[in-house]
Design a protein around this motif. Structure first.
Motif, PDB file in Angstrom:
ATOM      1  N   GLN A 255       0.840  -1.202   0.000  1.00  0.00           N
ATOM      2  CA  GLN A 255       0.000   0.000   0.000  1.00  0.00           C
ATOM      3  C   GLN A 255       0.873   1.250   0.000  1.00  0.00           C
ATOM      4  OE1 GLN A 255      -0.742   2.410   2.457  1.00  0.00           O
ATOM      5  NE2 GLN A 255      -0.238   1.520   4.454  1.00  0.00           N
ATOM      6  N   PRO A 256       0.382   2.356  -0.589  1.00  0.00           N
ATOM      7  CA  PRO A 256       1.247   3.500  -0.879  1.00  0.00           C
ATOM      8  C   PRO A 256       1.417   4.509   0.248  1.00  0.00           C
ATOM      9  CG  PRO A 256      -0.914   3.885  -1.800  1.00  0.00           C
ATOM     10  CD  PRO A 256      -0.958   2.512  -1.186  1.00  0.00           C
ATOM     11  N   ILE A 257       0.588   4.466   1.295  1.00  0.00           N
ATOM     12  CA  ILE A 257       0.681   5.481   2.353  1.00  0.00           C
ATOM     13  C   ILE A 257       1.352   4.831   3.561  1.00  0.00           C
ATOM     14  CG2 ILE A 257      -0.557   7.174   3.735  1.00  0.00           C
ATOM     15  CD1 ILE A 257      -2.780   7.140   1.703  1.00  0.00           C
ATOM     16  N   GLN A 258       2.668   4.864   3.552  1.00  0.00           N
ATOM     17  CA  GLN A 258       3.454   4.187   4.585  1.00  0.00           C
ATOM     18  C   GLN A 258       3.576   5.082   5.810  1.00  0.00           C
ATOM     19  OE1 GLN A 258       6.225   1.723   1.358  1.00  0.00           O
ATOM     20  NE2 GLN A 258       7.148   3.273   2.675  1.00  0.00           N
ATOM     21  N   GLY A 259       2.940   4.660   6.897  1.00  0.00           N
ATOM     22  CA  GLY A 259       2.976   5.421   8.133  1.00  0.00           C
ATOM     23  C   GLY A 259       3.575   4.607   9.266  1.00  0.00           C
ATOM     24  N   TRP A 260       3.785   5.271  10.380  1.00  0.00           N
ATOM     25  CA  TRP A 260       4.517   4.639  11.474  1.00  0.00           C
ATOM     26  C   TRP A 260       3.774   3.439  12.051  1.00  0.00           C
ATOM     27  CZ3 TRP A 260       3.731   4.214  16.859  1.00  0.00           C
ATOM     28  CH2 TRP A 260       2.492   4.720  17.310  1.00  0.00           C
ATOM     29  N   MET A 261       2.436   3.472  12.050  1.00  0.00           N
ATOM     30  CA  MET A 261       1.716   2.383  12.705  1.00  0.00           C
ATOM     31  C   MET A 261       1.633   1.136  11.835  1.00  0.00           C
ATOM     32  SD  MET A 261      -1.819   2.497  14.932  1.00  0.00           S
ATOM     33  CE  MET A 261      -1.141   3.526  16.241  1.00  0.00           C
ATOM     34  N   GLY A 262       1.964   1.252  10.569  1.00  0.00           N
ATOM     35  CA  GLY A 262       2.011   0.079   9.716  1.00  0.00           C
ATOM     36  C   GLY A 262       3.377  -0.581   9.692  1.00  0.00           C
ATOM     37  N   HIS A 263       4.324  -0.029  10.388  1.00  0.00           N
ATOM     38  CA  HIS A 263       5.684  -0.558  10.429  1.00  0.00           C
ATOM     39  C   HIS A 263       5.733  -1.852  11.246  1.00  0.00           C
ATOM     40  CE1 HIS A 263      10.040  -0.733  11.168  1.00  0.00           C
ATOM     41  NE2 HIS A 263      10.181   0.150  10.189  1.00  0.00           N
ATOM     42  N   GLU A 265       7.936  -2.707  13.336  1.00  0.00           N
ATOM     43  CA  GLU A 265       8.310  -2.360  14.717  1.00  0.00           C
ATOM     44  C   GLU A 265       8.078  -0.864  14.906  1.00  0.00           C
ATOM     45  OE1 GLU A 265      11.864  -4.998  16.216  1.00  0.00           O
ATOM     46  OE2 GLU A 265      12.370  -4.204  14.227  1.00  0.00           O
ATOM     47  N   PRO A 266       6.835  -0.465  15.110  1.00  0.00           N
ATOM     48  CA  PRO A 266       6.524   0.969  15.098  1.00  0.00           C
ATOM     49  C   PRO A 266       7.240   1.787  16.168  1.00  0.00           C
ATOM     50  CG  PRO A 266       4.659  -0.335  15.884  1.00  0.00           C
ATOM     51  CD  PRO A 266       5.646  -1.291  15.314  1.00  0.00           C
ATOM     52  N   PHE A 267       7.532   1.193  17.304  1.00  0.00           N
ATOM     53  CA  PHE A 267       8.117   1.986  18.390  1.00  0.00           C
ATOM     54  C   PHE A 267       9.642   2.050  18.335  1.00  0.00           C
ATOM     55  CE2 PHE A 267       3.919   0.848  20.008  1.00  0.00           C
ATOM     56  CZ  PHE A 267       3.454   2.112  20.335  1.00  0.00           C
ATOM     57  N   GLY A 270      12.653   3.553  13.465  1.00  0.00           N
ATOM     58  CA  GLY A 270      13.873   3.392  12.679  1.00  0.00           C
ATOM     59  C   GLY A 270      13.947   4.304  11.473  1.00  0.00           C
ATOM     60  N   PRO A 271      15.081   4.295  10.796  1.00  0.00           N
ATOM     61  CA  PRO A 271      15.310   5.216   9.679  1.00  0.00           C
ATOM     62  C   PRO A 271      14.564   4.851   8.406  1.00  0.00           C
ATOM     63  CG  PRO A 271      17.171   3.733   9.937  1.00  0.00           C
ATOM     64  CD  PRO A 271      16.263   3.470  11.095  1.00  0.00           C
ATOM     65  N   GLY A 272      14.167   3.593   8.243  1.00  0.00           N
ATOM     66  CA  GLY A 272      13.498   3.163   7.024  1.00  0.00           C
ATOM     67  C   GLY A 272      12.226   2.408   7.326  1.00  0.00           C
TER      68      GLY A 272
END
Length: 406
Positions: A255-263, A265-267, A270-272
């Motif tokens: 999906q194209p809207i990459q946000g912190w909560m979809g990471h 390891e959100p907490f 990280g840099p990427g």
């Protein structure tokens, strides 16, 4: 009492879902609410849930509530909607964005997955504006080609119409399960199978079917789906949409809207970006917990009542409208726009008359609330859990009165 109201009173007295109406907050002065397919009425339980959320979960637990419940809420609530309303196994549905944003995310991901050899998106001119506008925007940014179907506005998209547009260059088919104007129910199983036979993905918009019409996404091997929660799921104004991605596609769709909560390891912050597992990857930013609070009670009620009984009540209300229009309003030039067959009609009936815009405005002044649809339609939303036959009768008699004074 008129014959129409007498029939309505009998149907209300024998309605197996009649008790559900008492679970909704009363609306002071309201005569008839027939716009629940744009904004559903709130449950008493939902008012209590929101107050508890503000006073306890937010007011007392504060930031701790993210660890205790909110971080997983988009996935847990998505699974509840999937289980009760979509026929979807766990791990395939998530809640969190507006319908427009969720549709963009899934359609953009599907277009990318289809690749340059399959640049065509098949969609129809009668679909809800958001679907058409989002597709136009994606085509502008990616070079995708839009292939427009032109269904009969009084009906909707048929398998034959779709089959005629499918080629080896078709990548995605984007359609609504229930047409927002006519209430036409598309043949989801047949159209999905046709698209798959052509090598394409299917993205279904379930906004006007979720909560009143089973879609059985897993059984019919649907690829992707979106739907809102403020209509038949009672989420309230601005409540978020859900997105469904079949498990077999989750690893390859990005999906194209990459946000912190979809990471993953959100907490870690990280840099990427590294997408989370499963549907976590389709979450973007921090979801609105307050906006999600209104959904769960209606899903619980649908489960308790049974989706099949909800569907049966929607069909019965629709038949009542159609029969009553034929008997009492047809002589005044009112025509039924929606399909007459129960299996081809969702949970609203649109009727047409040249004075519909004026009549709708006058009805609102009388606390009778349908909505107007271009060019000359009055759309009567028939939310099975909250709508009585008597409300419908009141509205139809008021329409007749307005036309008689014409």
């Amino acid at each position: 009492m008129s014959t129409l109201r007498a029939r309505a009173a009998h149907l209300d007295a024998t309605d197996p879902l009649a008790a559900c109406r008492d679970e909704f907050l009363p609306a002071e002065g309201l005569v008839a609410y027939l716009d629940g397919n744009s904004l559903g009425r709130p449950l008493r339980a939902t008012a209590q849930r929101i107050e508890h959320l503000v006073r306890h979960d937010w007011g007392t637990r504060l930031i701790r509530s993210w660890d205790e419940q909110w971080m997983e809420l988009p996935l847990r609530l998505g699974d509840r909607i999937g289980q009760v309303c979509l026929g979807a196994a766990p791990g395939q549905t998530v809640v969190g964005d507006s319908t427009t944003v969720m549709l963009y995310k899934l359609l953009r991901a599907a277009v990318a997955a289809a690749g340059p050899q399959r640049p065509q998106v098949v969609l129809d001119t009668e679909n809800f504006p958001t679907d058409r506008y989002v597709a136009e925007g994606i085509a502008a940014e990616t070079g995708a080609q839009l292939v427009w179907l032109e269904p009969d506005p009084a009906k909707g998209v048929t398998p034959d119409l779709v089959a005629g547009a499918l080629t080896e260059r078709t990548g995605v088919v984007l359609l609504s399960h229930v047409a927002y104007k006519s209430a036409w129910v598309a043949d989801l199983p047949a159209i999905t199978a046709l698209a798959h036979d052509a090598g394409a993905l299917v993205l279904w918009d379930l906004c006007h079917s979720v909560g009143v019409l089973p879609s059985d996404l897993d059984a019919h091997e649907v690829d992707l789906a979106v739907g809102c929660s403020y209509k038949f799921l009672g989420g309230g104004p601005g409540a978020p949409a859900f997105g469904y991605v079949a498990a077999r596609h989750q690893e390859r769709l990005r999906q194209p809207i990459q946000g912190w909560m979809g990471h993953a390891e959100p907490f870690v912050m990280g840099p990427g970006y590294r997408p989370g597992a499963g549907m976590r990857a389709f979450v973007s930013g921090t979801p609105s917990v307050l906006a999600m609070a209104g959904i769960e009670d209606t899903v619980d009620l649908i489960e308790r009542v049974g989706p099949d009984r909800v569907r049966a009540k929607a069909s019965s209300l629709g038949r009542f409208v159609i029969e009553s229009v034929d008997e009492t309003l047809a002589t005044r030039g009112v025509r039924v726009v929606s399909p007459r067959e129960d299996t081809r009609r969702g949970a609203h009936v649109t009727i047409g008359h040249p004075r519909s815009r004026e009549v709708t405005r006058e009805l609102w002044a009388q606390d009778i609330i349908p909505d107007f649809r271009e060019p000359d339609g009055i759309r009567l939303g028939l939310s099975p859990l909250s709508t009585s036959y008597t409300e419908v009768a009141e509205a139809l008699e008021a329409i007749g009165d307005q036309l008689a004074r014409g």
